[in-house]
Design an enzyme around this catalytic site. Structure first.
Site, PDB file in Angstrom:
ATOM      1  N   TYR A   1       0.850  -1.186   0.000  1.00 17.95           N
ATOM      2  CA  TYR A   1       0.000   0.000   0.000  1.00 17.95           C
ATOM      3  C   TYR A   1       0.885   1.236   0.000  1.00 17.95           C
ATOM      4  O   TYR A   1       1.845   1.316   0.772  1.00 17.95           O
ATOM      5  CB  TYR A   1      -0.903   0.014   1.239  1.00 17.95           C
ATOM      6  CG  TYR A   1      -1.825   1.215   1.311  1.00 17.95           C
ATOM      7  CD1 TYR A   1      -2.896   1.351   0.421  1.00 17.95           C
ATOM      8  CD2 TYR A   1      -1.638   2.217   2.259  1.00 17.95           C
ATOM      9  CE1 TYR A   1      -3.742   2.446   0.479  1.00 17.95           C
ATOM     10  CE2 TYR A   1      -2.492   3.318   2.335  1.00 17.95           C
ATOM     11  CZ  TYR A   1      -3.542   3.428   1.433  1.00 17.95           C
ATOM     12  OH  TYR A   1      -4.380   4.515   1.494  1.00 17.95           O
TER      13      TYR A   1
ATOM     14  N   ASP B   1       9.320   3.073   0.053  1.00 19.06           N
ATOM     15  CA  ASP B   1       8.239   3.732   0.777  1.00 19.06           C
ATOM     16  C   ASP B   1       8.415   3.378   2.249  1.00 19.06           C
ATOM     17  O   ASP B   1       8.021   2.301   2.699  1.00 19.06           O
ATOM     18  CB  ASP B   1       6.883   3.272   0.241  1.00 19.06           C
ATOM     19  CG  ASP B   1       5.728   3.958   0.975  1.00 19.06           C
ATOM     20  OD1 ASP B   1       5.992   4.649   1.979  1.00 19.06           O
ATOM     21  OD2 ASP B   1       4.576   3.789   0.533  1.00 19.06           O
TER      22      ASP B   1
ATOM     23  N   LYS C   1       3.681   9.159   8.850  1.00 18.07           N
ATOM     24  CA  LYS C   1       3.446   8.535  10.163  1.00 18.07           C
ATOM     25  C   LYS C   1       4.429   9.051  11.246  1.00 18.07           C
ATOM     26  O   LYS C   1       4.238  10.147  11.744  1.00 18.07           O
ATOM     27  CB  LYS C   1       3.408   7.020  10.016  1.00 18.07           C
ATOM     28  CG  LYS C   1       2.227   6.646   9.072  1.00 18.07           C
ATOM     29  CD  LYS C   1       1.888   5.194   8.940  1.00 18.07           C
ATOM     30  CE  LYS C   1       0.592   5.076   8.133  1.00 18.07           C
ATOM     31  NZ  LYS C   1       0.653   4.240   6.952  1.00 18.07           N
TER      32      LYS C   1
HETATM   33  C1  LIG Z   1       0.034   4.741   5.585  1.00 16.82           C
HETATM   34  C2  LIG Z   1       0.866   4.520   4.381  1.00 16.82           C
HETATM   35  C3  LIG Z   1       0.848   5.406   3.295  1.00 16.82           C
HETATM   36  C4  LIG Z   1      -0.148   6.530   3.189  1.00 16.82           C
HETATM   37  O1  LIG Z   1       0.027   7.483   4.178  1.00 16.82           O
HETATM   38  P1  LIG Z   1      -1.218   8.440   4.557  1.00 16.82           P
HETATM   39  O2  LIG Z   1      -0.619   9.379   5.550  1.00 16.82           O
HETATM   40  O3  LIG Z   1      -2.274   7.542   5.102  1.00 16.82           O
HETATM   41  O4  LIG Z   1      -1.622   9.121   3.323  1.00 16.82           O
HETATM   42  C5  LIG Z   1       1.757   5.221   2.268  1.00 16.82           C
HETATM   43  N1  LIG Z   1       2.629   4.205   2.303  1.00 16.82           N
HETATM   44  C6  LIG Z   1       2.672   3.317   3.325  1.00 16.82           C
HETATM   45  C7  LIG Z   1       3.694   2.233   3.317  1.00 16.82           C
HETATM   46  C8  LIG Z   1       1.779   3.443   4.376  1.00 16.82           C
HETATM   47  O5  LIG Z   1       1.778   2.529   5.355  1.00 16.82           O
END
Ligand SMILES: *Cc1c(COP(=O)(O)O)cnc(C)c1O
Length: 426
Positions: free
Chosen positions: A142, A237, A265
């Site tokens: 994701y 990511d 995060k």
């Molecule tokens: C949570 C998440 C996102 C998206 O971040 P948001 O702040 O929810 O837009 C992107 N990449 C990873 C790996 C994530 O866990």
């Protein structure tokens, strides 16, 4: 009917599913969500006054636990000076310097407002750098909800059964090629079939949105080599792994270099923050230096920067913290495994550092296919068993448990006792 149920009824009249982000709706576990009134340390308190040991931790940001005094005080101080100026501020320089100091292979940072925005912008940069349009991602990973990345996505897209979203034009989706996590051959096949058009490979270095699945030996190194061979960029990511696996994130933890790194995060300390980072050469292609446009009215917001800076400084200045988090999570995983063995529950407990997740399968889970094999109905029963005994987990199988500094050995042991009772009842 409790206060949470009443609020949820009202919420469903005015918000789709009663929530502002889908996984919160508890649909994967067939319950009404708890409405949280406040949180402190390892605990959240719902509107009905019930207390839970929390392993959601706001989906990762709260690595020091909730309502940490260092962060709260930094936010209060910043708020007294005004909430937003739309002009550069000292803390933006300080947090960028700190990130560049901590994270290997990056020289510059651009702050944005979410992980989604960070990844979306990183993709644009990769396309701007290479002049290529295609992108390789992995099924079950994701990367936020931007158009290019809602193809075979993980997290709640997966739990909701729509890993590829309606509303994404085919013209955009066709540029996103999907490989299999921990399968280098599937990546090379795509590179061969799309020779000269792949701008980047994007990966969660630890897949944490299909439950937690670590990279197989040599997988990340292999991605690096394939990107070099085919002239594509490697994007890590690190929205979850950044500042969680180590101060330098997965690049440091696994010793593999990425060309562009995204954060979110943890770097916001609980405020809405994301960032993308790379070499000076690449980052100076971003506006106002170069032709890759990207901007934000509230980017680098002073209160958000204060929260992030306080959290990152705390992590930097407490050198034993990652060993401590690792030890706590290891204790929890060991306790869960012992309990599963005792009660004959077929479960695979995956763990990387302070990220872990149980899959209700009799075999190991090393791929997305394995992860999807988990008995999600059983997960839902397990979730309910845990919740009624005061432990709040992610309300869906395909998410991580987040261990924070506030989860002391005593709280971990309390959790293991609850797991034991919950497994006994499955
Ligand atoms: C949570 C998440 C996102 C998206 O971040 P948001 O702040 O929810 O837009 C992107 N990449 C990873 C790996 C994530 O866990």
């Amino acid at each position: 009917m409790g206060v949470s149920e009443e609020l949820f009824d009202r919420a469903q009249m005015v918000m789709p599913g009663g929530v502002n982000s889908p996984v919160r709706a508890y649909r994967a576990v067939n319950m009404a969500p708890r409405f949280i009134a406040r949180a402190d340390g390892a605990y959240v308190y719902d509107e009905d006054g019930r207390r839970y040991i929390d392993y959601v931790c706001s989906w990762g940001p709260m690595i020091l636990g909730h309502n940490h005094p260092a962060i709260r005080e930094a936010v209060e101080r910043a708020a007294r000076d005004g909430l937003s100026f739309g002009a550069p501020t000292r803390r933006e320089v300080e947090i960028a310097e700190l990130i560049v100091d901590c994270v290997p292979n990056i020289e510059m940072v651009r702050m944005v407002n979410s992980g989604t925005e960070a990844v979306m912008s990183a993709i644009r940069l990769a396309r701007g750098v290479t002049g290529r349009d295609d992108l390789i991602k992995f099924a079950g990973c994701y990367h936020g909800h931007s158009d290019s990345l809602l193809v075979n996505a993980g997290s709640s897209a997966l739990a909701g059964g729509c890993p590829s979203s309606a509303g994404v034009p085919e013209d955009i989706a066709k540029h996103t090629l999907t490989a299999r996590f921990n399968d280098l051959e599937s990546v090379e096949e795509l590179f061969r079939a799309h020779e000269g058009t792949v701008a980047a490979v994007i990966v969660e270095p630890v897949a944490a949105n299909m439950g937690v699945v670590g990279p197989a030996e040599g997988f990340l190194e292999g991605l690096r080599a394939l990107c070099d061979k085919y002239g594509a960029l490697l994007i890590f990511d690190e929205v979850i792994t950044g500042f969680r696996l180590s101060l330098g994130g997965a690049q440091e933890y696994y010793g593999v270099r990425a060309d562009i790194v995204t954060f979110g995060k943890i770097i916001g300390g609980g405020m809405p923050v994301g960032a993308y980072c790379s070499s000076r050469q690449f980052m100076e292609l971003v506006a106002p230096c170069g032709p890759v446009y990207q901007a934000g009215t509230l980017s680098g917001n002073p209160v958000a920067m204060a929260a992030g800076l306080a959290q990152l400084r705390y992590l930097r200045d407490h050198s034993g913290i990652y060993e401590q988090l690792d030890g706590r999570a290891a204790r929890l995983a060991a306790g869960m495994r012992a309990s599963a063995a005792e009660h004959g529950v077929p479960v695979a407990i995956n763990r990387v550092g302070s990220l872990l997740s149980p899959f209700f399968v009799p075999t190991e889970v090393t791929t997305f296919t394995d992860a999807k094999g988990s008995d999600t109905a059983r997960y839902a029963r397990y979730f309910a068993n845990m919740l009624k005994r005061g432990v709040a987990l992610a309300p869906a199988q395909f998410e991580a448990m987040f261990v924070s500094e506030a989860h002391t050995d005593e709280i971990i042991d309390e959790t293991i006792a609850v797991v034991d009772a919950s497994f006994a009842e499955l």
